[in-house]
Design a protein around this motif. Structure first.
Motif, PDB file in Angstrom:
ATOM      1  N   HIS A  12      -1.240  -0.751 -13.425  1.00  0.00           N
ATOM      2  CA  HIS A  12      -0.202  -0.462 -14.394  1.00  0.00           C
ATOM      3  C   HIS A  12       0.035   0.933 -14.382  1.00  0.00           C
ATOM      4  N   ILE A  13       1.455   1.363 -14.910  1.00  0.00           N
ATOM      5  CA  ILE A  13       2.012   2.562 -14.867  1.00  0.00           C
ATOM      6  C   ILE A  13       2.110   3.212 -16.340  1.00  0.00           C
ATOM      7  N   TYR A  14       1.630   4.373 -16.607  1.00  0.00           N
ATOM      8  CA  TYR A  14       1.565   5.037 -18.062  1.00  0.00           C
ATOM      9  C   TYR A  14       2.235   5.937 -18.276  1.00  0.00           C
ATOM     10  N   PHE A  15       2.784   6.124 -19.567  1.00  0.00           N
ATOM     11  CA  PHE A  15       3.634   7.117 -19.718  1.00  0.00           C
ATOM     12  C   PHE A  15       3.242   7.600 -21.197  1.00  0.00           C
ATOM     13  N   HIS A  16       3.524   8.777 -21.597  1.00  0.00           N
ATOM     14  CA  HIS A  16       3.122   9.477 -22.879  1.00  0.00           C
ATOM     15  C   HIS A  16       4.590   9.933 -23.750  1.00  0.00           C
ATOM     16  N   SER A  17       4.570   9.720 -24.733  1.00  0.00           N
ATOM     17  CA  SER A  17       6.021   9.859 -25.481  1.00  0.00           C
ATOM     18  C   SER A  17       5.946  10.268 -26.964  1.00  0.00           C
ATOM     19  N   ALA A  34       0.862  -1.294   0.136  1.00  0.00           N
ATOM     20  CA  ALA A  34       0.068  -0.194  -0.131  1.00  0.00           C
ATOM     21  C   ALA A  34       0.891   1.399  -0.129  1.00  0.00           C
ATOM     22  N   GLU A  35       1.810   1.099   0.643  1.00  0.00           N
ATOM     23  CA  GLU A  35       3.024   2.374   0.595  1.00  0.00           C
ATOM     24  C   GLU A  35       3.573   2.577  -0.594  1.00  0.00           C
ATOM     25  N   CYS A  36       3.854   1.366  -0.919  1.00  0.00           N
ATOM     26  CA  CYS A  36       4.527   1.405  -2.532  1.00  0.00           C
ATOM     27  C   CYS A  36       3.432   2.203  -3.722  1.00  0.00           C
ATOM     28  N   VAL A  37       2.331   1.912  -3.390  1.00  0.00           N
ATOM     29  CA  VAL A  37       1.297   2.380  -4.474  1.00  0.00           C
ATOM     30  C   VAL A  37       1.022   3.952  -4.124  1.00  0.00           C
ATOM     31  N   GLU A  38       1.090   4.190  -2.938  1.00  0.00           N
ATOM     32  CA  GLU A  38       0.800   5.765  -2.247  1.00  0.00           C
ATOM     33  C   GLU A  38       1.913   6.422  -3.046  1.00  0.00           C
ATOM     34  N   VAL A  39       3.124   6.127  -3.284  1.00  0.00           N
ATOM     35  CA  VAL A  39       4.333   6.634  -3.866  1.00  0.00           C
ATOM     36  C   VAL A  39       3.948   6.764  -5.293  1.00  0.00           C
ATOM     37  N   CYS A  91      -2.328   3.890 -12.547  1.00  0.00           N
ATOM     38  CA  CYS A  91      -3.824   3.617 -12.749  1.00  0.00           C
ATOM     39  C   CYS A  91      -4.131   2.573 -11.725  1.00  0.00           C
ATOM     40  N   PRO A  92      -5.055   3.031 -10.699  1.00  0.00           N
ATOM     41  CA  PRO A  92      -5.419   2.053  -9.451  1.00  0.00           C
ATOM     42  C   PRO A  92      -6.237   1.003 -10.006  1.00  0.00           C
ATOM     43  N   GLU A  93      -7.132   1.211 -11.129  1.00  0.00           N
ATOM     44  CA  GLU A  93      -7.874  -0.107 -11.687  1.00  0.00           C
ATOM     45  C   GLU A  93      -6.865  -1.176 -12.225  1.00  0.00           C
ATOM     46  N   SER A 147      -3.181  10.297 -21.546  1.00  0.00           N
ATOM     47  CA  SER A 147      -2.639  11.677 -21.634  1.00  0.00           C
ATOM     48  C   SER A 147      -3.480  12.716 -20.505  1.00  0.00           C
ATOM     49  N   ARG A 148      -4.521  12.751 -20.589  1.00  0.00           N
ATOM     50  CA  ARG A 148      -5.521  13.421 -19.944  1.00  0.00           C
ATOM     51  C   ARG A 148      -5.398  13.333 -18.404  1.00  0.00           C
ATOM     52  N   ARG A 149      -5.489  12.087 -18.100  1.00  0.00           N
ATOM     53  CA  ARG A 149      -5.285  11.570 -16.707  1.00  0.00           C
ATOM     54  C   ARG A 149      -3.875  12.080 -16.113  1.00  0.00           C
ATOM     55  N   LEU A 150      -2.694  11.494 -17.032  1.00  0.00           N
ATOM     56  CA  LEU A 150      -1.548  12.384 -16.465  1.00  0.00           C
ATOM     57  C   LEU A 150      -1.375  13.869 -16.323  1.00  0.00           C
TER      58      LEU A 150
END
Length: 158
Positions: free
Chosen positions: A53-58, A15-20, A48-50, A115-118
């Motif tokens: 996964h971790i998302y990036f744009h590029s 949980a602490e990892c997710v919070e960071v 994304c908590p759902e 992109s919007r969420r980021l």
């Protein structure tokens, strides 16, 4: 497959990892670059908590994209600003390292939503965000990091 943490007393809970991951805005993504050299670059991200996964744009081309197409295994490291306990000079810092595989987000509408969420991590100016998406959305590329291991620890800089 992945190593266990040596100093288990410093280990953060899941949980602490997710919070960071949720709170912090940037980290360093490391890939296997040209000629086997590691290539790390600072990037903004959205957790994304759902799906976890971790998302990036590029941009759609460059060293990072070429490296990820050659080898999908990456690591992502980030840390918080830390805190000081009263009467101490040393910072207490939480860091998280994620190992996993990346893939490109093929669904363009999903890439726009990512992109919007980021963007909302940096500003709540909806007009600005929508204008940027209108202007650059056709060229956006997003990729996702699917975690295989997430570990974190709390260290004291002393």
């Amino acid at each position: 497959m992945f190593r266990e943490m040596v100093r288990k007393k410093q280990q953060l809970s899941d949980a602490e990892c997710v919070e960071v991951l949720r709170r912090e805005k940037r980290g360093v993504l490391s890939v296997l670059g040209d000629d086997g050299y590691p290539y790390g670059m600072p990037l903004n991200h959205w957790y994304c908590p759902e799906d976890g996964h971790i998302y990036f744009h590029s941009g759609s081309a460059g060293h990072k994209i070429d490296a990820m197409r050659r080898c999908d295994k990456v690591s992502f490291c980030l840390y918080d600003e830390g805190y000081r306990q009263e009467g101490e000079w040393a910072l207490h810092i939480k860091s998280v390292i994620v190992f996993g595989k990346v893939r490109m987000v093929e669904d363009h509408e999903r890439a726009i939503e990512i992109s919007r969420r980021l963007s909302y991590k940096f500003t709540d100016d909806t007009d600005y965000i929508e204008e940027e998406i209108r202007r650059s959305g056709a060229r956006v590329l997003c990729f996702e990091l699917i975690p295989e291991q997430i570990t974190g620890k709390l260290v004291k800089e002393s």
